[in-house]
Write a protein that holds these residues in place. Structure first.
Motif, PDB file in Angstrom:
ATOM      1  N   SER A  62       0.835  -1.188   0.000  1.00  0.00           N
ATOM      2  CA  SER A  62       0.000   0.000   0.000  1.00  0.00           C
ATOM      3  C   SER A  62       0.885   1.259   0.000  1.00  0.00           C
ATOM      4  O   SER A  62       1.701   1.436  -0.896  1.00  0.00           O
ATOM      5  CB  SER A  62      -0.944  -0.031   1.211  1.00  0.00           C
ATOM      6  OG  SER A  62      -1.830   1.050   1.197  1.00  0.00           O
ATOM      7  N   MET A  63       0.756   2.109   0.997  1.00  0.00           N
ATOM      8  CA  MET A  63       1.624   3.280   1.103  1.00  0.00           C
ATOM      9  C   MET A  63       3.087   2.856   1.120  1.00  0.00           C
ATOM     10  O   MET A  63       3.958   3.516   0.525  1.00  0.00           O
ATOM     11  CB  MET A  63       1.284   4.060   2.367  1.00  0.00           C
ATOM     12  CG  MET A  63       2.139   5.287   2.592  1.00  0.00           C
ATOM     13  SD  MET A  63       1.589   6.259   4.019  1.00  0.00           S
ATOM     14  CE  MET A  63       2.195   5.238   5.348  1.00  0.00           C
ATOM     15  N   GLY A  64       3.381   1.744   1.792  1.00  0.00           N
ATOM     16  CA  GLY A  64       4.746   1.236   1.840  1.00  0.00           C
ATOM     17  C   GLY A  64       5.269   0.832   0.475  1.00  0.00           C
ATOM     18  O   GLY A  64       6.472   0.928   0.205  1.00  0.00           O
ATOM     19  N   ALA A  65       4.379   0.367  -0.408  1.00  0.00           N
ATOM     20  CA  ALA A  65       4.797   0.009  -1.766  1.00  0.00           C
ATOM     21  C   ALA A  65       5.206   1.248  -2.544  1.00  0.00           C
ATOM     22  O   ALA A  65       6.217   1.254  -3.260  1.00  0.00           O
ATOM     23  CB  ALA A  65       3.669  -0.717  -2.487  1.00  0.00           C
ATOM     24  N   THR A  66       4.437   2.308  -2.416  1.00  0.00           N
ATOM     25  CA  THR A  66       4.793   3.556  -3.086  1.00  0.00           C
ATOM     26  C   THR A  66       6.112   4.091  -2.553  1.00  0.00           C
ATOM     27  O   THR A  66       6.975   4.537  -3.317  1.00  0.00           O
ATOM     28  CB  THR A  66       3.674   4.600  -2.893  1.00  0.00           C
ATOM     29  OG1 THR A  66       2.449   4.063  -3.374  1.00  0.00           O
ATOM     30  CG2 THR A  66       3.987   5.890  -3.633  1.00  0.00           C
ATOM     31  N   LEU A  67       6.307   4.014  -1.232  1.00  0.00           N
ATOM     32  CA  LEU A  67       7.562   4.480  -0.640  1.00  0.00           C
ATOM     33  C   LEU A  67       8.738   3.609  -1.075  1.00  0.00           C
ATOM     34  O   LEU A  67       9.850   4.117  -1.275  1.00  0.00           O
ATOM     35  CB  LEU A  67       7.452   4.502   0.885  1.00  0.00           C
ATOM     36  CG  LEU A  67       6.510   5.560   1.466  1.00  0.00           C
ATOM     37  CD1 LEU A  67       6.351   5.367   2.965  1.00  0.00           C
ATOM     38  CD2 LEU A  67       7.015   6.962   1.158  1.00  0.00           C
ATOM     39  N   ALA A  68       8.512   2.315  -1.231  1.00  0.00           N
ATOM     40  CA  ALA A  68       9.583   1.442  -1.727  1.00  0.00           C
ATOM     41  C   ALA A  68      10.008   1.862  -3.134  1.00  0.00           C
ATOM     42  O   ALA A  68      11.203   1.915  -3.452  1.00  0.00           O
ATOM     43  CB  ALA A  68       9.116  -0.013  -1.719  1.00  0.00           C
ATOM     44  N   LEU A  69       9.042   2.183  -3.976  1.00  0.00           N
ATOM     45  CA  LEU A  69       9.340   2.584  -5.351  1.00  0.00           C
ATOM     46  C   LEU A  69      10.064   3.929  -5.403  1.00  0.00           C
ATOM     47  O   LEU A  69      11.077   4.074  -6.097  1.00  0.00           O
ATOM     48  CB  LEU A  69       8.047   2.645  -6.164  1.00  0.00           C
ATOM     49  CG  LEU A  69       7.375   1.287  -6.429  1.00  0.00           C
ATOM     50  CD1 LEU A  69       5.941   1.481  -6.911  1.00  0.00           C
ATOM     51  CD2 LEU A  69       8.175   0.470  -7.441  1.00  0.00           C
ATOM     52  N   THR A  70       9.576   4.908  -4.669  1.00  0.00           N
ATOM     53  CA  THR A  70      10.203   6.230  -4.734  1.00  0.00           C
ATOM     54  C   THR A  70      11.567   6.231  -4.045  1.00  0.00           C
ATOM     55  O   THR A  70      12.486   6.935  -4.487  1.00  0.00           O
ATOM     56  CB  THR A  70       9.299   7.313  -4.130  1.00  0.00           C
ATOM     57  OG1 THR A  70       9.014   7.001  -2.752  1.00  0.00           O
ATOM     58  CG2 THR A  70       7.999   7.436  -4.905  1.00  0.00           C
TER      59      THR A  70
END
Length: 297
Positions: free
Chosen positions: A114-122
């Motif tokens: 979720s939010m952690g996935a977006t943070l992993a990508l950025t």
């Protein structure tokens, strides 16, 4: 002094090692984190309104393959709440970068939900060669975000974000309302552990947490805007979506098209919170990506 509450729940499902606290910078904030296992570094990044215990069903399946690190973002779980802190994506990404650099982790597999996935990508887009690969489960990068979970979530989050009544609604979280929202993240709501809800409610009663929750929900636009970083990622990426995730197929395909080295997996019988609903698949995908990376090296 750190409350015993910061340890009790985690020690129930992972008694081998007590969580620790780490200052992300010389001036703070302090975050709670868990280190377990052996092997290449894996950093797990949790979702909106949760904490490192989101991965309670996954971590035990990974410790023979990775040295697993999971932490509560500042303000979340049992990490330090800093009054007036910024919870938009750039600030949260900086916390992830600081965590990795503070522990001097290298060749990291970044995996988030979720939010952690977006943070992993950025984070992968800005950290360069410290990151080896990314596995992103149901990135949270579209409008209206968690409001797609169910009608209860839509009603509550809209009101939490509202200018005048928002601060009042943010203080009114109950076990029933939180459970109702979280169940909207599951294809089978029975997969949500009741004691995990109790743990989240306990953390949510900390002084100042309602301000954190409101700031996080109001910051959704920054996570949508963060998609502009995806084209800068230069390591292998595995995008994993639950078939019934809140994201739309076109939104998923747009992410795959924007990331240079991306492949996509869709999991049947899963919605937004794969780590609790399909932990075997979550772990299997991570272990297989590690094997693939080693073969390519």
């Amino acid at each position: 002094m750190v409350s015993q509450n910061a340890f009790d729940y985690t020690l129930r499902w992972w008694p081998d090692q007590k969580p620790e606290f780490l200052s992300l910078t010389p001036g703070g904030p302090k975050v709670r984190y868990l280190r377990a296992g052996q092997g290449p570094a894996l950093v797990l990044l949790h979702s909106i309104r949760t904490q490192l215990d989101l991965f309670q069903r996954v971590i035990p399946k990974l410790t023979d393959h990775f040295t697993v690190y999971a932490f509560d973002y500042p303000g979340f779980g049992w990490s330090e709440i800093v009054p007036g802190a910024d919870y938009r994506e750039p600030a949260m990404r900086e916390h992830v970068v600081n965590f990795i650099e503070r522990l001097d982790l290298r060749d990291v597999t970044l995996a988030g939900e979720s939010m952690g996935a977006t943070l992993a990508l950025t984070t992968a887009a800005v950290l360069g060669d410290r990151v080896k690969q990314v596995v992103a489960f149901n990135p949270y990068d579209y409008f209206p975000g968690v409001e797609r979970a169910n009608l209860l979530a839509s009603f509550i989050i809209k009101n939490v974000r509202a200018p005048l009544i928002g601060p009042i609604f943010a203080t009114m979280e109950s076990r029933a309302s939180l459970a109702g929202i979280l169940k909207g993240g599951f294809h089978d709501p029975r997969s949500l552990p009741p004691d995990f809800i109790d743990e989240l409610v306990k953390g949510g009663k900390r002084p100042g947490y309602s301000n954190v929750a409101r700031a996080v929900y109001k910051g959704l636009a920054s996570y949508v805007a963060a998609r502009s970083y995806y084209a800068r990622i230069d390591v292998p990426v595995t995008l994993v979506y639950g078939y019934h995730d809140w994201s739309r197929p076109a939104e998923r395909e747009a992410n795959r098209a924007q990331i240079k080295h991306a492949k996509m997996i869709v999991l049947k019988d899963a919605r937004h919170i794969v780590s609790l609903e399909r932990p075997e698949e979550f772990a299997r995908i991570l272990i297989e990506t590690l094997s693939t990376a080693r073969s390519a090296a």
